[in-house]
Design an enzyme around this catalytic site. Structure first.
Site, short mmCIF file in Angstrom:
data_model
loop_
_atom_site.label_atom_id
_atom_site.label_comp_id
_atom_site.label_asym_id
_atom_site.label_seq_id
_atom_site.Cartn_x
_atom_site.Cartn_y
_atom_site.Cartn_z
N SER A 220 0.82 -1.22 0.00
CA SER A 220 0.00 0.00 0.00
C SER A 220 0.84 1.26 0.00
O SER A 220 0.40 2.30 -0.45
CB SER A 220 -0.96 0.01 1.19
N HIS A 538 0.22 -0.74 14.70
CA HIS A 538 0.49 -1.44 13.43
C HIS A 538 0.87 -0.46 12.32
O HIS A 538 0.37 0.66 12.28
CB HIS A 538 -0.72 -2.27 13.02
N GLU A 557 3.52 -3.86 15.03
CA GLU A 557 3.61 -4.75 13.87
C GLU A 557 4.94 -4.47 13.19
O GLU A 557 5.95 -5.06 13.55
CB GLU A 557 2.43 -4.49 12.92
N GLU A 563 -1.04 -11.90 8.85
CA GLU A 563 -2.02 -11.52 7.82
C GLU A 563 -1.53 -11.88 6.42
O GLU A 563 -2.34 -12.19 5.53
CB GLU A 563 -2.35 -10.04 7.90
#
Lengths: 756, 756
Positions: A220, A538, A557, A563
């Site tokens: 992202s 995170h 994180e 994930e």
């Protein structure tokens, strides 16, 4: 406004080097410091072997339009002489609020050298400017402080408050780490915004060739800055068997440091330092700066939106730059060097901070079976324009009363402390990637999430709900709402928040690891502490041991977590690397515990977790964290309730920890003694090749017998072909016993040892 | 992440122009709208004379890495057809909370045209990308809404929420304003950060040649962007006697607009549009965009730190772009067009909002006789590291108990409502220009400012203290502290705050007039309203009539105020220009009332105010504001107490206002009727040439007699040679009388008319 040029003149600088030598308490590590023709350098050996070859230290300052008003522009790179040297010893044992051991020894030899930089500087500012007057040489001081431990060193730059150095902008820090050879390295691409990449294992000389392939460009927010840039903590291994790790400690209101490698192909300083047209230009001449030798890492800080690296006001200092070293890989894992270099706890009353085991309404959304968002009715959401009671639900919203109660029941029944609920608050319909500032308000639940009822229901069963604040990296929006958001948490009895920073930073142009963002994360931690709230952050910057100073920072994180098993998968050796790298700075909320590894058995997701069930159990030991999730669905745990017994039993706070075996990327075995008990838990995790483990139980209390339960891979277990094949064995053991275990490919084992 | 290219194809577009014509209620103004080969254009006449020649409308969008996720990239510049047209009439009279008149008539003809842009767009997003599929032509809609008043027009772009336009980034808005000739213009350099410059009066063709000289480069933050860039509101006068004014209304969460002039020397679009290498490149081809003719202004928005101009989410709209026109200069001053184009008041209970006359501990610091800061002991300040009770005072700190009490006494004695106190809070020692984020906390007073005692003392005398929050442009820091700061104000009974934004914006790279900063100012206004606090915002963006919607925004600076009389001086005509320009968007806290114009008579400052005492009195009428300061020292007013009587008497809220004479840069005469009374006050102010004024009192109540006090320049008065020569005359007058007054060079007059 005219700018004053600060002219440097070389005078009285001795050309011969001055050298100081500092030894670690046990003498294994020797640090040498020199000032070489005005340039500070250091080097380091371990048991006589070179770890850091002579390496330059210094900072390059930016030019600024406010120079004439007192903003310093002269680089802190050269023209130094030693003014004062102080060598001191320190030996103290302290107790963390939570941790791997009850006691932590902080034992080092300190060498603090005050360097004087001799400059000709015109008087401030008007007379010199208008009358061309020049005054007597002026000086500035910078302290470099080294701490030499038995397992590594730390050093930092300190800038005392002084007439000629009040404010400055950092263009780049040029701390060098010259390696003695073409080491093997476990590295991630240096990036201003993400470290959710798979670790690469290559020689230093192979980094450049591997870089493009190493980046998952679909992430992202990707902001890779150099073909040889890597992040810290960087784990290496030399051909002569030294384990070397470079990282930083106590990164507070300063940009996160990356490392840029000078290799054989590094052609010129311009590609190396400062980058592009802003490359370092020595001031004035001749340059005392020369291109370092190959296999030298040079620090590279994360820039702000204008490309600069830091705004500083004296008195201040940089974070500690750390080099850990040992000929035993286990020392990399048991080292407390990063924590020790952080300041002691600044929170007076820590009674509200506690280790936490939790489950959550989470994995089914990650997998894609349900949604964070509540409706599909709008192309985009303006929070202040929607009557949520009237919108049409999409029927896939996970954070609903019924499901949350189901999780609360599950947590209560299985002794889990909290239930994370993501997607409880309005705004998820268009939360990511759209440069949307006002994306969440952090206080308005979706209509099917009855915040009062659910918290009361949870509390009636001895469970808490774990708050979730996804900021979507719109940090200004989060800061605007933070006080109301935390007041809401206090009102309903939440005491922990998982924060998230997915996507590009708003305000635009800033980066996840910049000075301003690091200040933001700290602001959040401090505000949370005021409200007695624990933080699990995170997509934030990688940790540097701040949890010692602010122990309400219970997790984070900042790496590729579980994930990614739903996003294509993590390599089986991933969790045998993270403890050497990501975990150096603090615990990770890795969210382990996936039992149904083939996601297609219960969803449309074709990804699968590259781990066996026994391996998953091992992670509760090998991936140390005071915050441990049981990430899979309750129904999956209910199917394998005998294995889940270990998750019910395992502690997440410890009086002692013993790393029994370790090799980066291959295997890790650790035994830990549960806080305030005589019970031990052992975890072993290996890579895709499997591992044979022999465990001497000589750390057990000599006079006691232990009920031992072993959760091991079955003989034919395999992370891909047969991940759910495990064998549970029970027996009674004592300190003189030895256990022999076989870890399957991508597998591991978990053992509980409960005193009789 | 791959980017999808959006291809445009031209189809079905009629090549002949469609034209709509809209007339203002009285028919004087005629607006014409066309779509010319797919491009929207408009033009405008006044009594048959050209005001705006055919001018293009449209927006250029930025390319973004999130395009494939729904971020629109296709420009909103061309390929339009008219889909729907709506013409409506509107006539309403509303009452402002405070203002120049009790009633404001909002009377216009509206023309809203829905434009359809026809595009070929691949389906969103995956199929098209992977399978090369193309779908049927898709369309997007944009509405351009015009409001045609008797004194001008407003238009804005509206973006309905729709499948193909949810989010977009603005690279530049290209609204054109093609002038019909080489008008005379009163302009300020277009700048992203300041408008504290002297107005230039030149022909349009002379702007380029004057630009360098027009900029005071020593200002604390100068960011000029073009040799022909000017700011709005821009006042012009044509050779055929038209007064034309371009500005904007209701700039909310959008970047402030500047104007860039295309002149004879404008060589190419690249220097004109988008700037530099990011210049507008028509997409795809052939370009329908051509360089406008000379004397065309093109909109130029303020960028964010990355150079982009706006992050938009539909449904949304731009601010109104306004063109006022008349053949009578007085209509420029009495126009309510900007206020009318703003939304009605959004604050339900406005009872706590009130006009305010105040004095303050301020001018002596501006002049340099005393200091905002308390100590000279530190080279720089870390707020959390100083025990203020122990530091050594510098002996020059103005905001001390004794002095503040003196001002409170003065205010109480003279009917002034409030006392501004600057420098009351810690942090002023190094507050400016050092990129210091944590510069103030807004809650900690200096040791010699007893906040509790002083507020109680003030309240006991019917006076309030006016809060001061200098942010030093560290907006993140202000937002972090704003709730505690306003809670402190509530606690001690402050109900108004003067905010300041001196210096460069932090976060670095942002600008005073960007979308994010405009959002910040609005955030402050809304937070203040929650606390029943009025806001007077200095160095903020120029106002655009938001005070209608948020009437707690009672004032602002955003221009060169009285303080510059101590920084070298304002030209005598300065206050005869501001009402035509700066004041179009809302009232200015000009801080008038300097009686001791030669500062060297009482300080070391050699500057002097270019105004007579009678002229200073006139400003309380000609510079309309509900917030009026008596800026000079109490002892100076006490020396000229007979003149000060006018400041005691004058109202600052009005039922009616009549502009009797006006010419930009030459003179302004206005009569105002005090709120809720039959008393009138008249002010006349002129430039360096003096002025003869003939005033018919026919606006007075026919049946009443008035005690008239005239404060006029003495015969030999002169702003430089004899500024303090005034004559006070008293007589009784009635509606049929005429007054004849002589204003000295740089002078003026003030008249009070109190019913018998």
């Amino acid at each position: 406004m005219r700018r004053i040029n600060f002219f440097l003149t070389l005078f009285l600088l001795p050309l011969t080097a001055l050298a100081a030598e500092v030894k670690s308490p046990n003498g294994n590590i020797v640090l040498t410091f020199n000032v070489d023709e005005g340039v500070p350098t250091y080097s380091m050996t371990y048991k006589g072997k070179e770890v850091i070859r002579p390496s330059r230290l210094g900072l390059e300052l930016a030019k600024d339009k406010h120079a004439s008003k007192g903003m310093s522009e002269t680089d802190l790179m050269d023209h130094f002489v030693i003014k004062e040297e102080n060598t001191t010893s320190f030996d103290e044992t302290w107790q963390p609020v939570w941790g791997e051991t009850r006691d932590i020894r902080n034992h080092y030899q300190e060498y603090a050298v005050t360097l004087e930089q001799r400059l000709d500087i015109p008087h401030y500012p008007k007379e010199a400017e208008t009358k061309g007057m020049w005054v007597e040489p002026q000086t500035r001081e910078m302290i470099i402080r080294f701490r030499v431990y038995d397992d590594g060193i730390g050093f930092r730059y300190e800038f005392p408050q002084q007439k000629e150095l009040n404010y400055f902008l950092i263009k780049e820090e040029h701390s060098e780490f010259a390696m003695a050879g073409d080491h093997m390295a476990w590295w991630l691409p240096g990036d201003y915004d993400t470290q959710e990449q798979m670790t690469q294992q290559t020689r230093l000389s192979e980094i450049r060739g591997r870089m493009k392939k190493a980046v998952n460009w679909g992430n992202s927010s990707v902001a890779v800055f150099s073909p040889t840039g890597v992040q810290t903590s960087l784990q290496m291994k030399s051909d002569d068997g030294l384990y070397i790790n470079i990282h930083e400690a106590a990164c507070l209101d300063y940009a996160t440091m990356h490392l840029e490698l000078v290799d054989a192909e590094t052609k010129a300083l311009t590609t190396q330092l400062g980058g592009g047209s802003n490359a370092y230009t020595p001031n004035p001449k001749p340059s005392s700066y020369q291109l370092p030798k190959p296999f030298t890492f040079v620090s590279h800080l994360t820039p702000d939106a204008t490309g600069l690296k830091g705004c500083m006001q004296t008195p201040c200092n940089t974070p500690w730059r750390t080099v850990m070293v040992s000929d035993d890989a286990r020392d990399m894992l048991s080292s407390n060097l990063i924590l020790n270099l952080n300041e002691p706890c600044k929170i007076e009353d820590t009674s509200w901070i506690h280790p936490t085991k939790y489950c959550g309404v989470w994995w089914e959304m990650i997998v894609g079976k349900s949604s964070w968002h509540y409706t599909n009715d709008f192309p985009s959401i303006h929070l202040d324009q929607i009557d949520w009671q009237r919108v049409k639900p999409n029927g896939r919203h996970a954070a609903n009363n019924e499901k949350v109660k189901r999780y609360i029941d599950f947590a209560a029944k299985n002794g889990l402390d909290q239930v994370l609920v993501e997607g409880w608050n309005v705004g998820w319909e268009d939360w990511a990637n759209m440069w949307k500032r006002d994306v969440f308000d952090f206080v308005t639940p979706y209509p099917d999430f009855d915040i009062k009822m659910l918290n009361e229901y949870a509390h009636s069963k001895g469970v808490k709900i774990l708050m979730h604040h996804e900021t979507s990296s719109s940090t200004q929006n989060y800061e605007r709402h933070i006080k109301e958001a935390y007041a809401l948490m206090n009102k309903y009895g939440y005491d922990a928040v998982k924060t998230g920073y997915v996507g590009d930073i708003i305000p635009r142009g800033d980066h996840h690891y910049s000075q301003s963002m690091n200040n933001h994360y700290l602001y959040v931690i401090k505000e949370a502490a005021k409200h007695h709230i624990m933080v699990n952050s995170h997509e934030a910057t990688r940790p540097t041991g701040l949890c010692r100073t602010y122990p309400n920072l219970v997790g984070g994180e900042s790496a590729r977590g579980t994930e990614y098993e739903a996003f294509g998968g993590n390599n089986p050796d991933h969790t045998c690397i993270l403890p050497f790298t990501r975990l150096q700075g603090g615990p990770m909320d890795y969210t382990p515990g996936i039992f149904e590894t083939k996601l297609s058995t219960w969803s449309d997701n074709t990804s699968w977790a590259r781990i066996t069930i026994a391996g998953s159990l091992a992670l509760y030991l090998t991936m140390y964290s005071p915050l441990q999730m049981a990430a899979d669905l309750p129904e999956h745990y209910e199917k394998y309730d005998d294995a889940f017994q270990f998750i019910r039993d395992v502690a997440c706070d410890w009086d002692d920890s013993r790393y029994l075996e370790a090799e980066p990327g291959d295997y890790i075995t650790v035994a830990r003694k549960a806080k305030g008990t005589d019970n031990w838990f052992i975890g072993g995790k290996c890579d895709e090749n499997g591992h044979q483990s022999t465990i001497k139980l000589d750390f057990l209390d000599k006079g006691k017998k232990y009920n031992c339960t072993i959760y091991a891979d079955a003989k034919d277990a395999h992370y891909e072909k047969n991940p759910k094949a495990y064998v549970i064995t029970k027996k009674v053991v004592k300190a003189s016993d030895t256990l022999r275990l076989t870890e399957a490919p991508g597998g591991g084992f978990a053992i509980s040892l409960i005193t009789q």
